[in-house]
Motif scaffolding. Structure first.
Motif, mmCIF file in Angstrom:
data_model
loop_
_atom_site.group_PDB
_atom_site.id
_atom_site.type_symbol
_atom_site.label_atom_id
_atom_site.label_comp_id
_atom_site.label_asym_id
_atom_site.label_seq_id
_atom_site.Cartn_x
_atom_site.Cartn_y
_atom_site.Cartn_z
ATOM 1 N N ASP A 28 0.827 -1.210 0.000
ATOM 2 C CA ASP A 28 0.000 0.000 0.000
ATOM 3 C C ASP A 28 0.859 1.257 0.000
ATOM 4 O O ASP A 28 0.653 2.169 -0.779
ATOM 5 N N SER A 29 1.830 1.287 0.928
ATOM 6 C CA SER A 29 2.611 2.519 1.040
ATOM 7 C C SER A 29 3.481 2.717 -0.197
ATOM 8 O O SER A 29 3.675 3.837 -0.648
ATOM 9 N N ALA A 30 3.964 1.627 -0.756
ATOM 10 C CA ALA A 30 4.789 1.752 -1.965
ATOM 11 C C ALA A 30 3.933 2.258 -3.127
ATOM 12 O O ALA A 30 4.358 3.125 -3.898
ATOM 13 N N ALA A 31 2.711 1.727 -3.210
ATOM 14 C CA ALA A 31 1.821 2.157 -4.295
ATOM 15 C C ALA A 31 1.485 3.638 -4.146
ATOM 16 O O ALA A 31 1.485 4.405 -5.119
ATOM 17 N N ARG A 32 1.210 4.036 -2.908
ATOM 18 C CA ARG A 32 0.890 5.444 -2.687
ATOM 19 C C ARG A 32 2.084 6.334 -3.029
ATOM 20 O O ARG A 32 1.938 7.393 -3.643
ATOM 21 N N ALA A 33 3.260 5.889 -2.616
ATOM 22 C CA ALA A 33 4.464 6.679 -2.891
ATOM 23 C C ALA A 33 4.681 6.821 -4.391
ATOM 24 O O ALA A 33 4.940 7.927 -4.896
ATOM 25 N N ARG A 34 4.520 5.713 -5.121
ATOM 26 C CA ARG A 34 4.707 5.773 -6.587
ATOM 27 C C ARG A 34 3.677 6.709 -7.203
ATOM 28 O O ARG A 34 3.978 7.503 -8.088
ATOM 29 N N ASP A 35 2.476 6.601 -6.681
ATOM 30 C CA ASP A 35 1.388 7.437 -7.176
ATOM 31 C C ASP A 35 1.697 8.922 -6.963
ATOM 32 O O ASP A 35 1.543 9.758 -7.858
ATOM 33 N N SER A 47 6.782 4.782 -12.030
ATOM 34 C CA SER A 47 6.388 3.383 -12.026
ATOM 35 C C SER A 47 7.199 2.571 -11.022
ATOM 36 O O SER A 47 6.786 1.522 -10.574
ATOM 37 N N GLY A 48 8.359 3.080 -10.668
ATOM 38 C CA GLY A 48 9.158 2.389 -9.674
ATOM 39 C C GLY A 48 9.859 3.394 -8.779
ATOM 40 O O GLY A 48 10.331 4.428 -9.258
ATOM 41 N N LEU A 49 9.921 3.076 -7.468
ATOM 42 C CA LEU A 49 10.603 3.995 -6.547
ATOM 43 C C LEU A 49 12.109 3.814 -6.675
ATOM 44 O O LEU A 49 12.623 2.720 -6.409
ATOM 45 N N THR A 50 12.795 4.863 -7.065
ATOM 46 C CA THR A 50 14.250 4.800 -7.155
ATOM 47 C C THR A 50 14.818 6.006 -6.435
ATOM 48 O O THR A 50 14.087 6.954 -6.121
ATOM 49 N N LEU A 105 6.135 10.296 3.600
ATOM 50 C CA LEU A 105 5.877 9.448 2.437
ATOM 51 C C LEU A 105 5.966 7.977 2.829
ATOM 52 O O LEU A 105 5.194 7.138 2.356
ATOM 53 N N ALA A 106 6.924 7.674 3.730
ATOM 54 C CA ALA A 106 7.145 6.282 4.126
ATOM 55 C C ALA A 106 6.137 5.820 5.173
ATOM 56 O O ALA A 106 6.156 4.663 5.571
ATOM 57 N N GLY A 107 5.295 6.724 5.641
ATOM 58 C CA GLY A 107 4.225 6.305 6.542
ATOM 59 C C GLY A 107 4.445 6.616 8.006
ATOM 60 O O GLY A 107 3.736 6.084 8.862
ATOM 61 N N GLY A 108 5.415 7.471 8.328
ATOM 62 C CA GLY A 108 5.610 7.866 9.722
ATOM 63 C C GLY A 108 4.352 8.538 10.262
ATOM 64 O O GLY A 108 3.715 9.324 9.572
ATOM 65 N N ASP A 109 3.960 8.197 11.501
ATOM 66 C CA ASP A 109 2.787 8.842 12.103
ATOM 67 C C ASP A 109 3.170 10.183 12.723
ATOM 68 O O ASP A 109 2.321 11.046 12.922
ATOM 69 N N PHE A 110 4.443 10.290 13.066
ATOM 70 C CA PHE A 110 4.977 11.499 13.677
ATOM 71 C C PHE A 110 6.308 11.805 13.015
ATOM 72 O O PHE A 110 7.037 10.870 12.669
ATOM 73 N N ILE A 111 6.656 13.081 12.872
ATOM 74 C CA ILE A 111 8.045 13.396 12.582
ATOM 75 C C ILE A 111 8.616 14.068 13.817
ATOM 76 O O ILE A 111 7.965 14.909 14.441
ATOM 77 N N ASP A 123 12.964 2.852 2.713
ATOM 78 C CA ASP A 123 12.719 1.426 2.921
ATOM 79 C C ASP A 123 12.778 1.046 4.393
ATOM 80 O O ASP A 123 11.982 0.237 4.872
ATOM 81 N N GLN A 124 13.726 1.640 5.100
ATOM 82 C CA GLN A 124 13.866 1.294 6.523
ATOM 83 C C GLN A 124 12.653 1.779 7.325
ATOM 84 O O GLN A 124 12.171 1.081 8.207
ATOM 85 N N ILE A 125 12.174 2.973 6.992
ATOM 86 C CA ILE A 125 11.000 3.477 7.717
ATOM 87 C C ILE A 125 9.804 2.555 7.436
ATOM 88 O O ILE A 125 9.066 2.171 8.350
ATOM 89 N N VAL A 126 9.640 2.195 6.179
ATOM 90 C CA VAL A 126 8.526 1.314 5.816
ATOM 91 C C VAL A 126 8.640 -0.013 6.567
ATOM 92 O O VAL A 126 7.653 -0.520 7.124
#
Lengths: 334, 481
Positions: free
Chosen positions: A8-15, A20-23, A222-228, A179-182
């Protein structure tokens, strides 16, 4: 479960990035496309917010709000079960002389102390936050970081405070940070499907520039952190007002873009009520009223509670008491 | 309290003692004026603060004679070092009495206490400190080996920064060895009258500074007086032109600092959050009653919607109300007349087809108030894009290329200031080179420092104030005989 979150998070990030791919190249293009931060202007804005004069009723209200936003923290090599129990008890009864004093939001400890804190806090509603992922440096393999996180969650942590890989960030390896945050976010999921809230510590004192702080904030969201979160508290400078201003702008703009709220936690170096109130003014005038709640804003602090209670007592008694009138369960051992 | 409402935090009025009436300050003494005394009011409440004497041509003559005497007998003979001592003393007293000056200025002008406290008074003191340092170093200022003062200088200042404009005028004049006859604006005379007290406290020799209060007729008497060697004026372009006409053919020197219609040019690579702050500060600082106010935003067309959204959100957080409250961002408009002009021009903007938006914040019942207002879809040919409104009204226009931005920014009769917002250094330098404005701010706006010259192009006037360039306006260049 875990795979679907990642997907889900990868799809959202790509979106969001429209790729088409996270680089690394895609992430760099996106992060470097954010508006820059002018250092002088940002610091002037923060200084302007500091001149707000918060008095009487507003001050009383702000002090109680600030107390309720504290993650009461002890993160020392010398932490013992006794000290953690004391700190947790302090959270339950912040001011024995005045039961109307609100409790802090959470107690923040190392992972191995989660069970101790949990035992004292019970079902009080006060959370236990654990620092994880090889805090504070974050210099460990991903496996170690994930194991660290899973153990803390299993021990009952309600919140996980992770550190990002600053080395990777500064080297431009945004994908590793992402990737690590995810992965850590994924490790926050409990067996029953619920999840510990994830705070992402950017260690802004090591990122140095406000441009980096803004980019790291967006990458963490972007990686889905609830807090920064600003800092570990082990590096100086820690939570400055201008850094927090940049982060508040980030969560405000993220909300405008995505419709999702992300919390902000300045941690380290906020010691006085006056400082804390300046931060609340910044929250109010930059992110907005919705963030004036301990679901969305926290202070990572140990001694701040003492000064807030001192000021609270002064406002009800009309005179200053003194350090000996503030019950303190976590004085320095040295 | 469900939301974060800031409780009132008013600065105390008790630090200021305002007498019921004021006289003229001529030759180191308070003397009666021969004209009809007039009231000065607090524009935030319409309460009368005091009554002030009106100086007639005869009174102005007395002031010029006092200034001449002080010039020939004392001030022109005094060493630069000694003149500097007086200026340092004045600067220190201003700092010591800063709170009193700030409160008085806020009462008489209507601007927020946070501005008088953090800007007007400290910057005014800084001008005295700076020019005190020059007093004994004039030979090294690049103005010839023996720069000489003009003699008696007539100075006429506006109501938007009563104390600061006084400092901009008096500090360099005295540092260069001139003596002064100064007329404060008729709606804001109190800061200057308190300054008389400061001169006395500093033991400034009688007649070095003379203060005459009054309106246009008093100003005209100063301009027409044959005993005046130089006129320094800050105010509207219309009055500036009248002055230039009056002194044409005489041997009076003049510097004129007049109106402006500055543009803040925002490129799509700008540091946006800081640009918003700069734009807001540029036009809502002092209720927009600033000659160098950034009353136009030129936003690159591809970001204009974002800029307008951010501006609106930021304007919602501005706090309008009691100028003495430390949390007030926007104070009162200085006079009923000025409010009428702002109201009229804003109505014209609407009628001409620009889209008007304001914060809708409540306005106090008494006093002169105008909500922070934003016009979008403004064209270059709209009056609100051409005329100086001198109020909290911002016009948003767009551009497509840097060349178009320059053309639009320059396309007004004025040329006082401009702002450029971009992260690209080379573009800043190119823009600064192209913009016909006396001051170009890059990624900031409304920064003032005594060391930096300020002044205009075209109908914004001539001459510079501040810095080494500002000294040139108060000396005759000369070489040692």
């Amino acid at each position: 479960m875990s795979t679907s979150t990642t997907t889900d998070s990868a799809a959202r990030a790509r979106d969001l990035l429209g790729v088409s791919g996270l680089t690394n190249r895609a992430l760099a293009a996106w992060l470097h496309g954010l508006p820059g931060v002018d250092q002088v202007g940002c610091e002037a804005r923060a200084a302007g917010l500091k001149t707000r004069s918060i008095k009487t009723d507003s001050k009383r209200w702000a002090i109680d709000l600030a107390i309720s936003m504290i993650d009461l923290t002890t993160l020392e090599g010398a932490d013992t079960p006794g000290k953690v129990r004391g700190l947790a008890t302090r959270a339950l009864v912040p001011d024995p002389s005045d039961p109307s004093t609100p409790s802090p939001a959470a107690v923040c400890v190392y992972g191995d102390m989660v069970a101790v804190a949990k035992e004292t806090l019970g079902e009080s509603g006060i959370g236990v936050a654990a620092v994880a992922t090889a805090f504070p440096s974050g210099r460990a393999s991903l496996e170690v970081k994930l194991a660290d996180t899973r153990e803390a969650v299993a021990a009952g942590a309600d919140e996980i405070d992770m550190v990002i890989d600053r080395g990777a960030f500064l080297a431009g390896d945004y994908l590793t940070v992402y990737d690590q945050i995810v992965a850590v976010k994924d490790a926050c999921t409990r067996a029953d499907g619920s999840a510990a809230r994830l705070k992402v510590i950017m260690e802004t004192g090591e990122l140095v520039t406000y441009d980096n702080v803004r980019r790291a904030s967006w990458l963490s969201m972007l990686a889905g952190g609830d807090f920064i979160k600003t800092s570990t508290g082990k590096i100086s400078p820690a939570a400055t007002l201008p850094v927090t201003v940049v982060m508040l702008e980030a969560v405000r703009d993220w909300h405008a873009l995505i419709g999702e709220m992300v919390g902000v936690k300045p941690a380290g170096g906020i010691r006085t009520s006056k400082d804390a109130i300046s931060f609340l003014v910044a929250v109010h005038e930059i992110a907005g009223e919705d963030w004036l709640d301990n679901t969305w804003f926290r202070f990572g602090a140990s001694s701040l509670l003492n000064d807030l209670i001192l000021q609270r007592q002064r406002m009800s008694l009309g005179v200053y008491s003194g350090a000996d009138y503030i019950a303190d369960d976590a004085p320095s051992a040295y | 309290m469900p939301t974060f409402e800031y409780a009132p935090a008013p600065e105390s009025r008790a630090v200021v003692d305002i007498p019921d009436s004021y006289r003229l300050w001529i030759g180191g003494e308070w003397v009666e004026g021969r004209g009809t005394p007039f009231p000065t009011i607090n524009p935030a409440t319409e309460e009368t603060l005091s009554t002030v004497a009106e100086a007639t041509a005869e009174d102005v003559d007395a002031a010029v004679r006092a200034a001449r005497t002080a010039y020939t007998r004392i001030w022109s003979r005094m060493s630069g070092t000694d003149r500097g001592k007086y200026l340092f003393r004045i600067a220190r007293i201003m700092q010591e009495r800063a709170r009193e000056l700030a409160v008085l200025e806020t009462l008489d002008n209507g601007k927020p206490i946070k501005e008088t406290r953090d800007f007007d008074v400290p910057t005014a003191a800084a001008h005295f400190f700076y020019h005190a340092g020059w007093a004994d170093k004039l030979e090294y200022a690049g103005l010839g080996s023996s720069p000489r003062p003009h003699g008696v200088v007539g100075q006429i200042i506006p109501w938007n920064f009563p104390l600061l404009m006084l400092a901009w005028k008096i500090a360099p004049a005295l540092a260069c060895g001139n003596t002064v006859v100064l007329k404060p604006a008729e709606t804001t005379p109190l800061a200057a009258l308190l300054f008389a007290d400061i001169c006395q406290q500093a033991d400034l020799p009688p007649g070095v500074v003379n203060l005459v209060t009054g309106a246009g007729a008093t100003g005209q008497a100063i301009v027409d007086h044959p005993g005046i060697d130089k006129i320094a004026f800050t105010g509207s372009t219309a009055v500036g032109k009248m002055i230039a006409r009056s002194i044409a053919g005489s041997d009076k020197h003049a510097t004129l600092e007049l109106g402006g219609k500055a543009a803040n040019v925002v490129f799509d690579d700008a540091p946006l959050d800081q640009a918003i702050e700069g734009i807001v500060g540029g036009i809502f600082f002092n209720q927009g009653q600033v000659c160098c106010a950034g009353s136009r935003v030129l936003a690159q067309e591809n970001i204009v919607d974002d800029v307008v959204d951010r501006l609106k959100r930021r304007l919602e957080t501005l706090r309008l109300g009691d100028p003495l409250d430390k949390n007030t961002d926007v104070g009162a408009i200085n006079s009923e007349r000025q409010l009428a002009r702002i109201t009229e021009l804003s109505a014209v903007g609407e009628a001409e087809g620009a889209v008007r938006w304001d914060t809708g914040c409540p306005l106090p019942k008494n006093g002169f108030w105008f909500r922070p207002t934003l016009f979008t879809e403004v064209s270059q040919s709209h009056r609100i894009a051409q005329e100086e409104i001198f109020g909290p009204v911002l016009s948003v226009l767009t551009f497509r290329t840097p060349g178009e931005a320059v053309a639009k920014a320059n396309n007004t009769p004025y040329g006082l200031s401009a702002g450029v917002w971009t992260e690209k250094g080379s573009r800043i330098l190119w823009m600064a080179d192209q913009l016909k404005a006396g001051v170009v701010w890059a990624n900031t706006f409304n920064q003032f420092d005594p060391t930096s010259p300020f002044g205009g192009y075209k109908e914004s006037g001539y001459g510079r104030e501040g810095g080494r360039h500002g000294l040139a306006a108060y000396v005759r260049k000369g070489t040692q005989q």
